[in-house]
Structure formats: structure tokens, C-alpha cells
Design a protein around this motif. Structure first.
Motif, PDB file in Angstrom:
ATOM      1  N   SER A   1      50.998  25.231  39.231  1.00  0.00           N
ATOM      2  CA  SER A   1      49.848  25.550  38.445  1.00  0.00           C
ATOM      3  C   SER A   1      49.384  27.007  38.238  1.00  0.00           C
ATOM      4  O   SER A   1      49.253  27.470  37.214  1.00  0.00           O
ATOM      5  N   PHE A   2      49.430  27.439  39.513  1.00  0.00           N
ATOM      6  CA  PHE A   2      49.092  29.039  39.618  1.00  0.00           C
ATOM      7  C   PHE A   2      50.265  29.958  38.559  1.00  0.00           C
ATOM      8  O   PHE A   2      49.676  30.672  38.063  1.00  0.00           O
ATOM      9  N   LEU A   3      51.354  29.604  38.985  1.00  0.00           N
ATOM     10  CA  LEU A   3      52.509  30.338  38.045  1.00  0.00           C
ATOM     11  C   LEU A   3      52.226  29.975  36.769  1.00  0.00           C
ATOM     12  O   LEU A   3      52.404  31.289  35.992  1.00  0.00           O
ATOM     13  N   GLN A   4      51.571  28.955  36.175  1.00  0.00           N
ATOM     14  CA  GLN A   4      51.456  28.780  34.989  1.00  0.00           C
ATOM     15  C   GLN A   4      50.155  29.512  34.419  1.00  0.00           C
ATOM     16  O   GLN A   4      50.316  30.032  33.329  1.00  0.00           O
ATOM     17  N   TYR A   5      49.228  29.372  35.013  1.00  0.00           N
ATOM     18  CA  TYR A   5      47.983  29.918  34.665  1.00  0.00           C
ATOM     19  C   TYR A   5      48.196  31.366  34.607  1.00  0.00           C
ATOM     20  O   TYR A   5      47.545  32.421  33.929  1.00  0.00           O
ATOM     21  N   LEU A   6      48.813  31.854  35.537  1.00  0.00           N
ATOM     22  CA  LEU A   6      49.159  33.556  35.843  1.00  0.00           C
ATOM     23  C   LEU A   6      49.792  34.086  34.582  1.00  0.00           C
ATOM     24  O   LEU A   6      49.427  35.076  33.903  1.00  0.00           O
ATOM     25  N   GLU A   7      50.989  33.375  34.268  1.00  0.00           N
ATOM     26  CA  GLU A   7      51.897  33.619  33.062  1.00  0.00           C
ATOM     27  C   GLU A   7      50.927  33.605  31.569  1.00  0.00           C
ATOM     28  O   GLU A   7      51.344  34.353  30.829  1.00  0.00           O
ATOM     29  N   ASN A   8      50.085  32.562  31.693  1.00  0.00           N
ATOM     30  CA  ASN A   8      49.525  32.501  30.443  1.00  0.00           C
ATOM     31  C   ASN A   8      48.173  33.509  30.431  1.00  0.00           C
ATOM     32  O   ASN A   8      47.405  33.103  29.297  1.00  0.00           O
TER      33      ASN A   8
END
Length: 320
Positions: free
Chosen positions: A202-209
Motif C-alpha cells: 500500500s505504501f509503495l502504491q501511495y508513494l508512486e501515485n
């Protein structure tokens, strides 16, 4: 009391019509007033900026409700207060310059450095760097409280993480994920569990977006246990080292100039302090100053070296 830099920043935001940043700086001032015990002033500032009477309806900006995972801190540390290697200081300065030119960069299809990993030993300046960035850019500083973020209930941590990134998007600021290895440990580790893998995903997704105007910092003392996928999501990695003798000399000079005997600013003292962190050297200097004030004695080389030895001795218990 607001610093002159904050006052100037408030004036700039007022005349530029930037209500969002005007409110962010005001909240930063209110947080500082509350921290030093001026609760009435802090409350009055918040009332002034949150009361609809004082804001034109067409210019109102919606802010999220208070996020318990975030702790707002005051920041009055300047770039000149940081004692780093030339290369590392240059990287910090580049973050500041790019942020100030962020609109120019975006108009040309580029984005300023806004996601940065800070790695290195404790006490070497990672948290201080977050304070410097917030102060130099007149942004509020938020520290993510990991103990409030991670819970034992499945799915709840990801929901809270979403709330943090909503805050990052809606309120420009410097956001520090301290002790980041609690969130970003390698997903392939044998002791990892499914829930922590989902949190990291989830963190990776939020950070990338993330496309906000905030600066996101992730600080860790243990970069070797972080998931490799994290590093390519960050714009830069700043590696903090223990100070060398030249940096040790700069710290001691900044803290004790005019308060100590001349022989304290010698290579023997700098060599003796080698292996201590920035924070330990600062603490030793402060202890020497306190002793000097109480006993009405000048700070000597022997006195400072004794306090440096005391700081080093603390780590013997840790190793034992």
C-alpha cells in the motif's frame, strides 16, 4: 513568537493570494506557540484562520480533520546549522532549490525532488534535516507516529496510511516517516507476515501515485533490511555518516566559540571525539557549557574530553 522569516513568508503568501500556504505557515506558528506554553495565542491564531468570517468564500480550501498519526513540530533550524559533508550538504540544498523552482520544473514536464530516503547512524542529522527543510521552505513539519499508524487489526493500518497520504496531498508540508524500517522491511524476510506485506504494498502504491506539493522523507538507521523496491520509488537517497575531524571541529567551534580556552580547538580534541555522532558531540558541548556556568569556570580541553568520553561510554551498555 513567529520568526522574521515566517512573517515575511506570510506576507508573500497574502499578496500572492496563496491561501493554502498562508494557512500552513499560520498553523506552523500556532504549533510553536503551543509548544512553548502560549496556548491562548495558539488557540487565537487557529480561530482566526479557521473562522469562515475571515476567509472569502470563493477562496476557501478544505482541510482534512486532525490526523492522529501525525505530530506537528516547530522548526527553526537553518541550513547553516547542519554540519554535513560537502556532498551531502549539496544534496540537501538541491532539494531546497528545486522546491522553490517547482512550478518552473512542472511547466517543463519535470518534478522537483520531493521523495527522499535518509539513511545512517542515529544522531547524524536525519531528523534535523527534516527541520531544516521545513524552516527554509516555510512549510509545516509533520512526523508520522508509527506507533499510531501500525495496529494489530487487519486492514486498519492501510486505512490509516491512506489518511496520512490524503493529508500529504491536501496540506503542503514536510512529512517525516521516522524509523521507517518498521514499515518498509524486506517482504522476502522469513519472519515477515502477510499483513505487513500488504502494508508495504500500500505504501509503495501511495508513494508512486503521489503528485502533491509536499516533501516526503523516510528515515532509517537500518537501510540493509529495507525492501529493494522502495529505493527506486524515491528521488534520492541521502546517506548520513559519523562526522570526520573537520566536521567535529565545526561543531565544537559553533557551540563553544568564545566560551572555551584556545586549546580546545585543536586536532587532539577532534581526534579524541572521532567515532561520536553529531548529536553526541553537541550534547557533550552543552554539558560543558552547563558546568562552566554553574561553577563559573572556563571550559577546558580536559573538561570537554571528559564529557565526550561520557557520551561514548553510553554505547558500551548497548553493546553489552
Amino acid at each position: 513568537m513567529a520568526t522574521i522569516e515566517q512573517v515575511k513568508a506570510l506576507m508573500r503568501m497574502h499578496f500572492e493570494g496563496n491561501n493554502e500556504k498562508f494557512k500552513s505557515i499560520s498553523l506552523q506558528i500556532a504549533a510553536h506557540e503551543a509548544k512553548i506554553g502560549h496556548t491562548a495565542s495558539a488557540r487565537e491564531i487557529k480561530d482566526l484562520i479557521q473562522n469562515p468570517k475571515y476567509i472569502a468564500k470563493q477562496n476557501m480550501v478544505r482541510y482534512p480533520e486532525r490526523c492522529e498519526m501525525l505530530e506537528q513540530r516547530s522548526s527553526d533550524t537553518r541550513l547553516s546549522d547542519l554540519v554535513l559533508s560537502e556532498g551531502l550538504e549539496g544534496k540537501v540544498n538541491r532539494i531546497i532549490i528545486e522546491y522553490r523552482k517547482k512550478e518552473l520544473l512542472r511547466k517543463n514536464g519535470l518534478k522537483n525532488r520531493s521523495k527522499v530516503m535518509l539513511t545512517g547512524n542515529p544522531g547524524t542529522g536525519k531528523t534535523m534535516t527534516a527541520s531544516v527543510l521545513a524552516n527554509e521552505l516555510a512549510l509545516p513539519l509533520y512526523v508520522v507516529r508509527v506507533e499510531k499508524l501500525i495496529t494489530k487489526y487487519m486492514g486498519e493500518t492501510s486505512v490509516k496510511l491512506r489518511q496520512v497520504f490524503d493529508h500529504i496531498e491536501e496540506i503542503q508540508g514536510v512529512y517525516l516517516f521516522d524509523e521507517f524500517d518498521a514499515l518498509g522491511s524486506d517482504r522476502s524476510m522469513d519472519n515477515d507476515v502477510g499483513e505487513m506485506r500488504r502494508i508495504l504494498n500500500s505504501f509503495l502504491q501511495y508513494l508512486e501515485n503521489d503528485d502533491s506539493y509536499s516533501i516526503i522523507l523516510a528515515a532509517t538507521n537500518n537501510p540493509q533490511i529495507l525492501d529493494k523496491a522502495l529505493f527506486r520509488r524515491f528521488d534520492d537517497v541521502l546517506d548520513y555518516m559519523l562526522p570526520d575531524e573537520e566536521q567535529i571541529g565545526r561543531i565544537i567551534l559553533a557551540k563553544l566559540e568564545g566560551l572555551a580556552s584556545a586549546d580546545i580547538f585543536e586536532e587532539q580534541v577532534y581526534h579524541y571525539a572521532a567515532g561520536a555522532s553529531h548529536a553526541d558531540i553537541v550534547k557533550a558541548c552543552e554539558e560543558a557549557v552547563k558546568y562552566s556556568l554553574i561553577c563559573e569556570e572556563k571550559i577546558t580541553k580536559e573538561l570537554l574530553m571528559s564529557y565526550i568520553q561520557d557520551r561514548k561510554a553510553l554505547y558500551q551498555y548497548k553493546e553489552a
